[in-house]
Design a protein around this motif. Structure first.
Motif, PDB file in Angstrom:
ATOM      1  N   VAL A 219      30.115-101.840 -67.330  1.00  0.00           N
ATOM      2  CA  VAL A 219      28.938-101.184 -66.752  1.00  0.00           C
ATOM      3  C   VAL A 219      29.269 -99.723 -66.471  1.00  0.00           C
ATOM      4  O   VAL A 219      30.401 -99.280 -66.607  1.00  0.00           O
ATOM      5  CB  VAL A 219      28.485-101.874 -65.441  1.00  0.00           C
ATOM      6  CG1 VAL A 219      27.895-103.235 -65.705  1.00  0.00           C
ATOM      7  CG2 VAL A 219      29.670-101.988 -64.465  1.00  0.00           C
ATOM      8  N   GLY A 220      28.255 -98.975 -66.063  1.00  0.00           N
ATOM      9  CA  GLY A 220      28.476 -97.600 -65.642  1.00  0.00           C
ATOM     10  C   GLY A 220      28.441 -96.601 -66.774  1.00  0.00           C
ATOM     11  O   GLY A 220      28.034 -96.904 -67.902  1.00  0.00           O
ATOM     12  N   ALA A 221      28.879 -95.391 -66.467  1.00  0.00           N
ATOM     13  CA  ALA A 221      28.759 -94.267 -67.397  1.00  0.00           C
ATOM     14  C   ALA A 221      29.559 -94.442 -68.675  1.00  0.00           C
ATOM     15  O   ALA A 221      29.251 -93.801 -69.679  1.00  0.00           O
ATOM     16  CB  ALA A 221      29.185 -92.975 -66.688  1.00  0.00           C
ATOM     17  N   THR A 222      30.581 -95.296 -68.651  1.00  0.00           N
ATOM     18  CA  THR A 222      31.378 -95.517 -69.861  1.00  0.00           C
ATOM     19  C   THR A 222      30.911 -96.737 -70.657  1.00  0.00           C
ATOM     20  O   THR A 222      31.466 -97.024 -71.716  1.00  0.00           O
ATOM     21  CB  THR A 222      32.864 -95.691 -69.501  1.00  0.00           C
ATOM     22  OG1 THR A 222      32.992 -96.710 -68.506  1.00  0.00           O
ATOM     23  CG2 THR A 222      33.446 -94.389 -68.963  1.00  0.00           C
ATOM     24  N   HIS A 223      29.897 -97.441 -70.152  1.00  0.00           N
ATOM     25  CA  HIS A 223      29.359 -98.627 -70.834  1.00  0.00           C
ATOM     26  C   HIS A 223      27.839 -98.636 -70.628  1.00  0.00           C
ATOM     27  O   HIS A 223      27.329 -99.329 -69.743  1.00  0.00           O
ATOM     28  CB  HIS A 223      29.979 -99.915 -70.282  1.00  0.00           C
ATOM     29  CG  HIS A 223      31.474 -99.953 -70.339  1.00  0.00           C
ATOM     30  ND1 HIS A 223      32.172-100.292 -71.473  1.00  0.00           N
ATOM     31  CD2 HIS A 223      32.408 -99.671 -69.400  1.00  0.00           C
ATOM     32  CE1 HIS A 223      33.467-100.242 -71.240  1.00  0.00           C
ATOM     33  NE2 HIS A 223      33.640 -99.853 -69.991  1.00  0.00           N
ATOM     34  N   LEU A 224      27.134 -97.898 -71.463  1.00  0.00           N
ATOM     35  CA  LEU A 224      25.704 -97.681 -71.232  1.00  0.00           C
ATOM     36  C   LEU A 224      24.814 -98.836 -71.687  1.00  0.00           C
ATOM     37  O   LEU A 224      23.619 -98.859 -71.344  1.00  0.00           O
ATOM     38  CB  LEU A 224      25.255 -96.402 -71.935  1.00  0.00           C
ATOM     39  CG  LEU A 224      25.709 -95.072 -71.322  1.00  0.00           C
ATOM     40  CD1 LEU A 224      25.207 -93.913 -72.164  1.00  0.00           C
ATOM     41  CD2 LEU A 224      25.232 -94.941 -69.888  1.00  0.00           C
ATOM     42  N   ALA A 225      25.331 -99.802 -72.441  1.00  0.00           N
ATOM     43  CA  ALA A 225      24.486-100.850 -73.011  1.00  0.00           C
ATOM     44  C   ALA A 225      23.668-101.604 -71.957  1.00  0.00           C
ATOM     45  O   ALA A 225      22.456-101.810 -72.145  1.00  0.00           O
ATOM     46  CB  ALA A 225      25.327-101.812 -73.843  1.00  0.00           C
ATOM     47  N   PRO A 226      24.264-102.060 -70.845  1.00  0.00           N
ATOM     48  CA  PRO A 226      23.444-102.771 -69.847  1.00  0.00           C
ATOM     49  C   PRO A 226      22.324-101.909 -69.267  1.00  0.00           C
ATOM     50  O   PRO A 226      21.216-102.407 -69.030  1.00  0.00           O
ATOM     51  CB  PRO A 226      24.473-103.147 -68.763  1.00  0.00           C
ATOM     52  CG  PRO A 226      25.778-103.175 -69.469  1.00  0.00           C
ATOM     53  CD  PRO A 226      25.700-102.076 -70.479  1.00  0.00           C
ATOM     54  N   LEU A 227      22.588-100.629 -69.057  1.00  0.00           N
ATOM     55  CA  LEU A 227      21.557 -99.745 -68.519  1.00  0.00           C
ATOM     56  C   LEU A 227      20.451 -99.527 -69.542  1.00  0.00           C
ATOM     57  O   LEU A 227      19.261 -99.554 -69.205  1.00  0.00           O
ATOM     58  CB  LEU A 227      22.177 -98.408 -68.111  1.00  0.00           C
ATOM     59  CG  LEU A 227      21.197 -97.359 -67.568  1.00  0.00           C
ATOM     60  CD1 LEU A 227      20.500 -97.859 -66.313  1.00  0.00           C
ATOM     61  CD2 LEU A 227      21.925 -96.044 -67.287  1.00  0.00           C
ATOM     62  N   ARG A 228      20.817 -99.315 -70.788  1.00  0.00           N
ATOM     63  CA  ARG A 228      19.807 -99.107 -71.836  1.00  0.00           C
ATOM     64  C   ARG A 228      18.886-100.323 -71.941  1.00  0.00           C
ATOM     65  O   ARG A 228      17.664-100.193 -72.065  1.00  0.00           O
ATOM     66  CB  ARG A 228      20.493 -98.828 -73.167  1.00  0.00           C
ATOM     67  CG  ARG A 228      21.318 -97.553 -73.178  1.00  0.00           C
ATOM     68  CD  ARG A 228      22.115 -97.373 -74.460  1.00  0.00           C
ATOM     69  NE  ARG A 228      21.233 -97.107 -75.591  1.00  0.00           N
ATOM     70  CZ  ARG A 228      21.681 -96.877 -76.823  1.00  0.00           C
ATOM     71  NH1 ARG A 228      22.986 -96.893 -77.074  1.00  0.00           N
ATOM     72  NH2 ARG A 228      20.824 -96.645 -77.799  1.00  0.00           N
ATOM     73  N   LYS A 229      19.476-101.503 -71.871  1.00  0.00           N
ATOM     74  CA  LYS A 229      18.696-102.740 -71.928  1.00  0.00           C
ATOM     75  C   LYS A 229      17.783-102.864 -70.716  1.00  0.00           C
ATOM     76  O   LYS A 229      16.589-103.207 -70.845  1.00  0.00           O
ATOM     77  CB  LYS A 229      19.644-103.939 -72.009  1.00  0.00           C
ATOM     78  CG  LYS A 229      18.934-105.283 -72.072  1.00  0.00           C
ATOM     79  CD  LYS A 229      19.949-106.422 -72.137  1.00  0.00           C
ATOM     80  CE  LYS A 229      19.227-107.782 -72.152  1.00  0.00           C
ATOM     81  NZ  LYS A 229      20.208-108.913 -72.158  1.00  0.00           N
ATOM     82  N   ALA A 230      18.303-102.570 -69.533  1.00  0.00           N
ATOM     83  CA  ALA A 230      17.518-102.717 -68.298  1.00  0.00           C
ATOM     84  C   ALA A 230      16.352-101.735 -68.252  1.00  0.00           C
ATOM     85  O   ALA A 230      15.261-102.082 -67.783  1.00  0.00           O
ATOM     86  CB  ALA A 230      18.428-102.519 -67.088  1.00  0.00           C
ATOM     87  N   VAL A 231      16.570-100.512 -68.727  1.00  0.00           N
ATOM     88  CA  VAL A 231      15.492 -99.517 -68.724  1.00  0.00           C
ATOM     89  C   VAL A 231      14.318-100.009 -69.568  1.00  0.00           C
ATOM     90  O   VAL A 231      13.156 -99.926 -69.148  1.00  0.00           O
ATOM     91  CB  VAL A 231      16.015 -98.160 -69.250  1.00  0.00           C
ATOM     92  CG1 VAL A 231      14.856 -97.224 -69.565  1.00  0.00           C
ATOM     93  CG2 VAL A 231      16.936 -97.518 -68.221  1.00  0.00           C
TER      94      VAL A 231
END
Length: 448
Positions: A219-231
């Motif tokens: 997670v976080g700034a070095t692993h953007l995949a979860p954030l991209r999915k959540a957005v």
């Protein structure tokens, strides 16, 4: 002894390279160098940490070293790195120490030092601390006893002080924005969602349950995949990604596309120039920033001053030239009018405020620059210096530059915090950038 400090403090495997004994010794030496001109009856240091498990052990070692050197400690607990910088200034402390390895994996940890006022240390001050460390190891230094020993006490309102400062910096309300924030299971977990909500945004938090073991874990700034999915899933306007100690900020547009530090700097530079707040109409960036940033700034009559990699060098240029905005592609953004160092939460509220004020989407704002295809390959090596100095590696770099023919660039540099050589290639196409970067990386592997 090899140089202890890298581009952002001292880092290593906690209880391996970075032992509690070393943390104590570094803290003693830091106090000897930075606490020699105390304004009060006794010098004071602020100490904080990120939530990784080893921070408990190393925080205790740091506090022990500082107090053993006769300096009082204000312990603030788990807070973002920029919060400690702010609190050093806010409490008029002599210096501050953060126990954090930022974006590194959980087993690592580190020590970051701030001087009076919350500024990062210049190279020569770090060298003085290392000299003091070596001298202390070779002789018995004078230890205070009795009432001369430093006292350790908590600063219970540290978080509220930091939040109040950030809230006061927000230029306009964020009403109408739906924001997903990824806290990387790190130091911003209890702060970032609260800040953005107070400013008016609707907030969904992920990566918001630190347990000491899960920091930066997927997670976080070095692993953007979860954030991209959540957005995308939440139909949010924007996603904000912090790293473990929240000194950086990356973003995600409503369609899930990433927006890096270069684009964030471009957005803020244009906004600040429009407002007459961009000193010298100049942005400070490192050699890692994309050529597209330089081209975009040229179109807006904004100069770009280039530094070596590391936000400390950006800070030095900002201070020396009296400039007002700088940062790194990785998401470290510095706004000296507000903070003495890079602050991911401050960067986020400035970006969100620009969206709210202009009623433009993040994608529309980020279109100010067109990113040249860039490929970055991290090559694990045993000896960074030997690999970087290899004639075979130099020949591979020169061959790639000849092939680019002036329509791109190659950058090869040792990591300041890990045993890596970073190979970066920019080219007219993504395929060419990847081909050349992989070719150079293969040579680096054999040279190490």
């Amino acid at each position: 002894m090899a140089r202890l400090f890298g581009t952002d403090g001292l880092r290593g495997l906690a209880n391996g390279d970075l032992t509690p004994e070393l943390a104590t010794a570094v803290s003693v030496a830091t106090a000897h160098v930075l606490a020699t001109a105390a304004a009060g009856p006794r010098p004071v240091a602020v100490v904080g940490r990120d939530p990784r498990a080893s921070g408990e052990m190393l925080e205790a070692a740091v506090c022990a070293g500082i107090s053993a050197a006769g300096t009082d400690v204000l312990r603030v607990g788990v807070l973002p790195t920029p919060a400690i910088a702010h609190l050093v200034a806010d409490t008029d402390a002599d210096f501050g120490i953060v126990v954090s390895a930022s974006h590194n994996p959980m087993p690592d940890n580190g020590i970051k030092v701030f001087a009076r006022g919350g500024a990062k240390l210049a190279d020569e001050i770090e060298d003085e601390i290392q000299t003091a460390l070596e001298e202390n190891a070779s002789r018995e230094w004078t230890r205070p006893v009795g009432s001369g020993i430093g006292r350790i006490r908590d600063l219970p309102d540290g978080r509220d002080r930091y939040l109040a400062y950030l809230a006061a910096a927000v230029p306009n309300r964020l009403d109408g924005l739906k924001v997903v924030v990824d806290c990387a299971h790190g130091a911003s977990a209890g702060i970032a969602p609260r800040l953005y909500e107070q400013a008016g945004a609707e907030v969904i938090a992920i990566g918001n349950e630190p347990d000491g073991l899960n920091i930066n874990d997927g997670v976080g700034a070095t692993h953007l995949a979860p954030l991209r999915k959540a957005v995308v899933e939440h139909g949010a306007d924007v996603g904000i990604a912090h790293d473990g100690d929240a000194d950086r900020c990356l973003a995600v547009a409503a369609d899930g596309s990433p927006v890096d530090g270069d684009a964030i700097m471009a957005i803020l530079a244009v906004a600040m120039k429009e407002a007459g707040m961009l000193a010298g109409d100049t942005l400070v960036a490192t050699v890692m920033s994309n050529l597209g940033l330089h081209l975009a700034m040229r179109e807006h009559d904004i100069d770009v001053l280039t530094t070596a990699v590391g936000d400390r060098y950006v800070l030095e240029a900002l201070r020396d030239k009296g400039l007002s905005l700088g940062g790194e592609q990785s998401g470290h953004v510095v706004l000296p009018a507000y903070a003495p160092t890079g602050d991911g939460l401050l960067t986020a509220v400035m970006l969100l405020a620009r969206m709210a004020a202009t009623k433009q989407s993040l994608a529309e704002l980020a279109a100010v620059m067109t990113r040249l295809p860039q490929e970055l390959v991290n090559v694990a090596v045993k000896d960074k210096a030997a690999a970087a100095a290899s004639p075979d590696v130099a020949a591979a770099v020169h061959a790639a530059e000849d092939e680019l023919g002036g329509r791109g660039r190659v950058l090869l540099r040792p990591s300041g915090t890990e045993r890596l050589i970073r190979v970066m290639v920019e080219a007219a196409t993504a395929g060419q950038a990847k081909t050349l970067a992989d070719r150079i990386a293969d040579v680096v592997k054999t040279a190490s």
